[in-house]
Design a protein around this motif. Structure first.
Motif, PDB file in Angstrom:
ATOM      1  N   VAL A  25       0.798  -1.228   0.000  1.00 45.44           N
ATOM      2  CA  VAL A  25       0.000   0.000   0.000  1.00 45.44           C
ATOM      3  C   VAL A  25       0.838   1.288   0.000  1.00 45.44           C
ATOM      4  O   VAL A  25       0.518   2.210  -0.753  1.00 45.44           O
ATOM      5  CB  VAL A  25      -1.025  -0.016   1.164  1.00 45.44           C
ATOM      6  CG1 VAL A  25      -1.561   1.370   1.473  1.00 45.44           C
ATOM      7  CG2 VAL A  25      -2.158  -0.969   0.812  1.00 45.44           C
ATOM      8  N   PRO A  26       1.899   1.422   0.810  1.00 45.96           N
ATOM      9  CA  PRO A  26       2.640   2.695   0.790  1.00 45.96           C
ATOM     10  C   PRO A  26       3.154   3.091  -0.592  1.00 45.96           C
ATOM     11  O   PRO A  26       3.029   4.254  -0.990  1.00 45.96           O
ATOM     12  CB  PRO A  26       3.790   2.447   1.772  1.00 45.96           C
ATOM     13  CG  PRO A  26       3.250   1.407   2.711  1.00 45.96           C
ATOM     14  CD  PRO A  26       2.403   0.506   1.840  1.00 45.96           C
ATOM     15  N   ASN A  27       3.698   2.146  -1.337  1.00 46.81           N
ATOM     16  CA  ASN A  27       4.201   2.463  -2.684  1.00 46.81           C
ATOM     17  C   ASN A  27       3.065   2.814  -3.637  1.00 46.81           C
ATOM     18  O   ASN A  27       3.192   3.718  -4.464  1.00 46.81           O
ATOM     19  CB  ASN A  27       5.001   1.296  -3.254  1.00 46.81           C
ATOM     20  CG  ASN A  27       6.326   1.129  -2.550  1.00 46.81           C
ATOM     21  OD1 ASN A  27       6.882   2.067  -1.992  1.00 46.81           O
ATOM     22  ND2 ASN A  27       6.838  -0.088  -2.555  1.00 46.81           N
ATOM     23  N   ILE A  28       1.957   2.093  -3.516  1.00 43.43           N
ATOM     24  CA  ILE A  28       0.810   2.371  -4.382  1.00 43.43           C
ATOM     25  C   ILE A  28       0.265   3.756  -4.080  1.00 43.43           C
ATOM     26  O   ILE A  28      -0.044   4.529  -4.986  1.00 43.43           O
ATOM     27  CB  ILE A  28      -0.285   1.300  -4.191  1.00 43.43           C
ATOM     28  CG1 ILE A  28       0.228  -0.065  -4.628  1.00 43.43           C
ATOM     29  CG2 ILE A  28      -1.537   1.678  -4.957  1.00 43.43           C
ATOM     30  CD1 ILE A  28      -0.654  -1.210  -4.192  1.00 43.43           C
ATOM     31  N   TRP A  29       0.142   4.070  -2.786  1.00 34.92           N
ATOM     32  CA  TRP A  29      -0.419   5.372  -2.407  1.00 34.92           C
ATOM     33  C   TRP A  29       0.459   6.508  -2.924  1.00 34.92           C
ATOM     34  O   TRP A  29      -0.045   7.539  -3.374  1.00 34.92           O
ATOM     35  CB  TRP A  29      -0.645   5.477  -0.911  1.00 34.92           C
ATOM     36  CG  TRP A  29      -1.295   6.769  -0.561  1.00 34.92           C
ATOM     37  CD1 TRP A  29      -0.786   7.776   0.201  1.00 34.92           C
ATOM     38  CD2 TRP A  29      -2.582   7.222  -1.015  1.00 34.92           C
ATOM     39  NE1 TRP A  29      -1.673   8.817   0.253  1.00 34.92           N
ATOM     40  CE2 TRP A  29      -2.789   8.504  -0.481  1.00 34.92           C
ATOM     41  CE3 TRP A  29      -3.570   6.669  -1.819  1.00 34.92           C
ATOM     42  CZ2 TRP A  29      -3.941   9.244  -0.736  1.00 34.92           C
ATOM     43  CZ3 TRP A  29      -4.719   7.411  -2.067  1.00 34.92           C
ATOM     44  CH2 TRP A  29      -4.893   8.672  -1.524  1.00 34.92           C
ATOM     45  N   ASN A  30       1.780   6.329  -2.876  1.00 35.61           N
ATOM     46  CA  ASN A  30       2.676   7.363  -3.417  1.00 35.61           C
ATOM     47  C   ASN A  30       2.382   7.621  -4.890  1.00 35.61           C
ATOM     48  O   ASN A  30       2.408   8.768  -5.349  1.00 35.61           O
ATOM     49  CB  ASN A  30       4.138   6.969  -3.225  1.00 35.61           C
ATOM     50  CG  ASN A  30       4.581   7.113  -1.790  1.00 35.61           C
ATOM     51  OD1 ASN A  30       4.017   7.891  -1.027  1.00 35.61           O
ATOM     52  ND2 ASN A  30       5.585   6.353  -1.415  1.00 35.61           N
ATOM     53  N   LYS A  31       2.099   6.572  -5.650  1.00 41.00           N
ATOM     54  CA  LYS A  31       1.768   6.733  -7.067  1.00 41.00           C
ATOM     55  C   LYS A  31       0.400   7.392  -7.235  1.00 41.00           C
ATOM     56  O   LYS A  31       0.209   8.262  -8.075  1.00 41.00           O
ATOM     57  CB  LYS A  31       1.771   5.386  -7.784  1.00 41.00           C
ATOM     58  CG  LYS A  31       3.131   4.770  -7.919  1.00 41.00           C
ATOM     59  CD  LYS A  31       3.038   3.417  -8.601  1.00 41.00           C
ATOM     60  CE  LYS A  31       4.388   2.743  -8.659  1.00 41.00           C
ATOM     61  NZ  LYS A  31       4.306   1.420  -9.277  1.00 41.00           N
TER      62      LYS A  31
END
Length: 106
Positions: A25-31
């Motif tokens: 989730v953290p990487n996806i949210w950054n995108k």
């Protein structure tokens, strides 16, 4: 660490593949925070999501809110049974009610 492939397949569609969990989730949210929809509605295809936990559920809620702030409506398609159960157990059906379309194409 499991990876999720977030791919914008069309201008009006986002497709998630893999796991939507606390590790991804953290990487996806950054995108997604950089995503600026310019349409009134965007389809989010969840057909290829193979695992989702509470972090993934919160990501989807934040995605709805982020899109709403851009005057865009999110429609989730092919919502996995695991997510439906998680939505019910979390008592957030009302937050997803206008955003789920599980009509099957035959």
């Amino acid at each position: 660490m499991p990876l999720i492939d977030l791919c914008v397949t069309k201008v009006d569609e986002i497709s998630f593949k893999g796991a939507l969990d606390r590790e991804t989730v953290p990487n996806i949210w950054n995108k997604l925070t950089k995503w600026q929809p310019n349409l009134s509605q965007v389809k989010v295809d969840l057909a290829h999501v193979n695992r989702i936990d509470s972090a993934g559920l919160v990501l989807l809620l934040h995605l709805i809110e982020h899109a709403k702030n851009q005057n865009c409506h999110i429609m989730f398609t092919f919502v996995p049974d695991q997510l439906i159960t998680l939505i019910q157990l979390s008592n957030v059906e009302s937050l997803f009610a206008d955003h789920i379309n599980n009509a099957k194409v035959e």
